[in-house]
Design a protein around this motif. Structure first.
Motif, PDB file in Angstrom:
ATOM      1  N   UNK A  55       0.763  -1.234   0.000  1.00 54.56           N
ATOM      2  CA  UNK A  55       0.000   0.000   0.000  1.00 54.56           C
ATOM      3  C   UNK A  55       0.792   1.281   0.000  1.00 54.56           C
ATOM      4  N   UNK A  56       2.035   1.258   0.463  1.00 53.56           N
ATOM      5  CA  UNK A  56       2.830   2.483   0.455  1.00 53.56           C
ATOM      6  C   UNK A  56       3.489   2.687  -0.908  1.00 53.56           C
ATOM      7  N   UNK A  57       3.871   3.912  -1.184  1.00 52.74           N
ATOM      8  CA  UNK A  57       4.547   4.247  -2.436  1.00 52.74           C
ATOM      9  C   UNK A  57       6.029   4.480  -2.154  1.00 52.74           C
ATOM     10  N   UNK A  58       6.861   4.202  -3.167  1.00 51.65           N
ATOM     11  CA  UNK A  58       8.300   4.350  -3.001  1.00 51.65           C
ATOM     12  C   UNK A  58       8.934   4.699  -4.339  1.00 51.65           C
ATOM     13  N   UNK A  59       9.884   5.603  -4.324  1.00 50.21           N
ATOM     14  CA  UNK A  59      10.592   5.996  -5.534  1.00 50.21           C
ATOM     15  C   UNK A  59      11.724   5.036  -5.826  1.00 50.21           C
ATOM     16  N   UNK A  60      11.753   4.444  -7.024  1.00 53.48           N
ATOM     17  CA  UNK A  60      12.757   3.428  -7.354  1.00 53.48           C
ATOM     18  C   UNK A  60      13.543   3.810  -8.608  1.00 53.48           C
ATOM     19  N   UNK A  61      14.791   3.396  -8.596  1.00 51.51           N
ATOM     20  CA  UNK A  61      15.709   3.566  -9.723  1.00 51.51           C
ATOM     21  C   UNK A  61      15.757   2.237 -10.478  1.00 51.51           C
ATOM     22  N   UNK A 134       8.342  10.921   3.764  1.00 49.71           N
ATOM     23  CA  UNK A 134       7.521  12.136   3.765  1.00 49.71           C
ATOM     24  C   UNK A 134       6.489  12.128   2.646  1.00 49.71           C
ATOM     25  N   UNK A 135       6.819  11.500   1.529  1.00 50.06           N
ATOM     26  CA  UNK A 135       5.880  11.453   0.410  1.00 50.06           C
ATOM     27  C   UNK A 135       4.607  10.720   0.803  1.00 50.06           C
ATOM     28  N   UNK A 136       4.743   9.717   1.672  1.00 47.26           N
ATOM     29  CA  UNK A 136       3.580   8.948   2.110  1.00 47.26           C
ATOM     30  C   UNK A 136       2.782   9.650   3.208  1.00 47.26           C
ATOM     31  N   UNK A 137       3.274  10.785   3.662  1.00 46.74           N
ATOM     32  CA  UNK A 137       2.553  11.662   4.597  1.00 46.74           C
ATOM     33  C   UNK A 137       2.216  10.991   5.924  1.00 46.74           C
ATOM     34  N   UNK A 138       3.166  10.206   6.449  1.00 50.03           N
ATOM     35  CA  UNK A 138       2.987   9.671   7.794  1.00 50.03           C
ATOM     36  C   UNK A 138       3.256  10.775   8.811  1.00 50.03           C
ATOM     37  N   UNK A 139       2.593  10.777   9.947  1.00 47.79           N
ATOM     38  CA  UNK A 139       2.830  11.804  10.966  1.00 47.79           C
ATOM     39  C   UNK A 139       4.293  11.826  11.407  1.00 47.79           C
ATOM     40  N   UNK A 140       4.874  13.026  11.482  1.00 49.37           N
ATOM     41  CA  UNK A 140       6.306  13.153  11.764  1.00 49.37           C
ATOM     42  C   UNK A 140       6.697  12.541  13.098  1.00 49.37           C
ATOM     43  N   UNK A 141       5.816  12.528  14.066  1.00 50.78           N
ATOM     44  CA  UNK A 141       6.155  12.005  15.379  1.00 50.78           C
ATOM     45  C   UNK A 141       6.319  10.507  15.432  1.00 50.78           C
ATOM     46  N   UNK A 142       5.948   9.805  14.373  1.00 49.12           N
ATOM     47  CA  UNK A 142       6.008   8.339  14.373  1.00 49.12           C
ATOM     48  C   UNK A 142       7.333   7.794  13.851  1.00 49.12           C
ATOM     49  N   UNK A 143       8.221   8.641  13.354  1.00 47.21           N
ATOM     50  CA  UNK A 143       9.478   8.115  12.818  1.00 47.21           C
ATOM     51  C   UNK A 143      10.643   9.066  13.071  1.00 47.21           C
ATOM     52  N   UNK A 144      11.815   8.474  13.248  1.00 49.43           N
ATOM     53  CA  UNK A 144      13.086   9.195  13.264  1.00 49.43           C
ATOM     54  C   UNK A 144      13.972   8.576  12.201  1.00 49.43           C
ATOM     55  N   UNK A 145      14.700   9.426  11.476  1.00 46.49           N
ATOM     56  CA  UNK A 145      15.694   8.941  10.522  1.00 46.49           C
ATOM     57  C   UNK A 145      17.050   9.447  10.968  1.00 46.49           C
ATOM     58  N   UNK A 146      17.918   8.528  11.348  1.00 46.49           N
ATOM     59  CA  UNK A 146      19.235   8.877  11.871  1.00 46.49           C
ATOM     60  C   UNK A 146      20.288   8.616  10.806  1.00 46.49           C
ATOM     61  N   UNK A 147      21.087   9.631  10.512  1.00 43.51           N
ATOM     62  CA  UNK A 147      22.105   9.517   9.460  1.00 43.51           C
ATOM     63  C   UNK A 147      23.445   9.075  10.044  1.00 43.51           C
TER      64      UNK A 147
END
Length: 277
Positions: A55-61, A134-147
């Protein structure tokens, strides 16, 4: 093969991506790749923004092997996806170590897990994961992305990007291996001590040979609040056993039962499921 920077996050329009995905998935024929190459040359090379089976969308190469599989089949590493779905619940906190462009993070968010924390140390790839989330518009509080990368100690390290066909094979290497990129590495215990983020209850590791280092750096977590499920990739023997016996010893001493998952692709690695006894 010579490493390259991944494509930017820029995608073709959703409507066009959906038409192409339908064509690729339902009407395979000789010459299909040639038609796609021609279309990309005509329109300017971008990512295809495709919908997955979940169900989610993802950008692919298209030029990257794992992302081509997503474009063609609407899924990736489905034995891992199914094991995660079977073992998690909405109350779980999911840590995705080696998130790449975010497929399993998106899977967790789509299934409504309370919190996801994703780790992707290579900046160009982390940016793709961030854009996909972010493209899938999930609420920001539900995820962290650590680099950052996770390992056995806190340090800076050399990073070798993956080959042209799969940037997901990027890995931490010794300085003598000719890598030019430098990344930050921290232990999982240090991360949990310094952040207010809840500890993982379920984890997935795809860290290209750093599995043991990650587990060593999570000694406190594994001793005091071990996740109920860990899915990880590792080198394996012909009998499907894990090649590195230190990984097996550490996890068994932490109370885990380990089993091999079905193998869906060729290569020296396979996925394993570790669950608390």
């Amino acid at each position: 093969m010579t490493p390259r920077q991944p494509l930017t996050a820029s995608c073709y329009p959703t409507w066009l991506s959906d038409i192409v995905a339908t064509y690729v998935r339902n009407f395979p024929h000789r010459g299909q790749l040639k038609i796609l190459r021609g279309l990309e040359i005509l329109l300017g090379t971008k990512r295809w923004n495709v919908k997955t089976e979940y169900g989610f969308r993802i950008g692919v190469d298209r030029k990257e092997c794992s992302q081509w599989v997503i474009l063609k089949t609407a899924k990736w590493d489905d034995e891992v996806a199914q094991a995660l779905i079977k073992n998690w619940s909405p109350e779980d906190v999911f840590y995705d170590l080696g998130t790449n462009i975010g497929y399993f993070t998106l899977l967790a968010l789509e299934h409504g897990l309370k919190k996801t924390v994703s780790f992707e140390p290579f900046a160009p790839v982390a940016e793709l994961a961030d854009c996909n989330i972010k493209f899938n518009e999930y609420p920001a509080g539900r995820f962290n992305l650590e680099r950052v990368a996770l390992g056995a100690k806190n340090q800076t390290a050399k990073y070798l990007p993956g080959p042209t066909s799969n940037t997901g094979e990027g890995r931490v290497v010794e300085a003598t291996e000719g890598a030019n990129d430098t990344i930050s590495v921290i232990t999982l215990d240090s991360y949990l001590e310094s952040r207010k983020t809840p500890a993982p209850t379920i984890m997935k590791l795809d860290v290209e040979g750093s599995e043991l280092d990650v587990f060593v750096g999570a000694e406190n977590l594994l001793s005091n609040a071990p996740p109920h499920t860990i899915i990880f990739e590792a080198d394996y023997e012909p009998d499907s056993s894990i090649q590195n016996s230190k990984i097996v010893k550490l996890l068994k001493e932490s109370g885990y039962f380990i089993q091999a998952l079905p193998k869906s692709y060729a290569g020296p690695k396979r996925n394993y499921l570790a669950t608390l006894n």
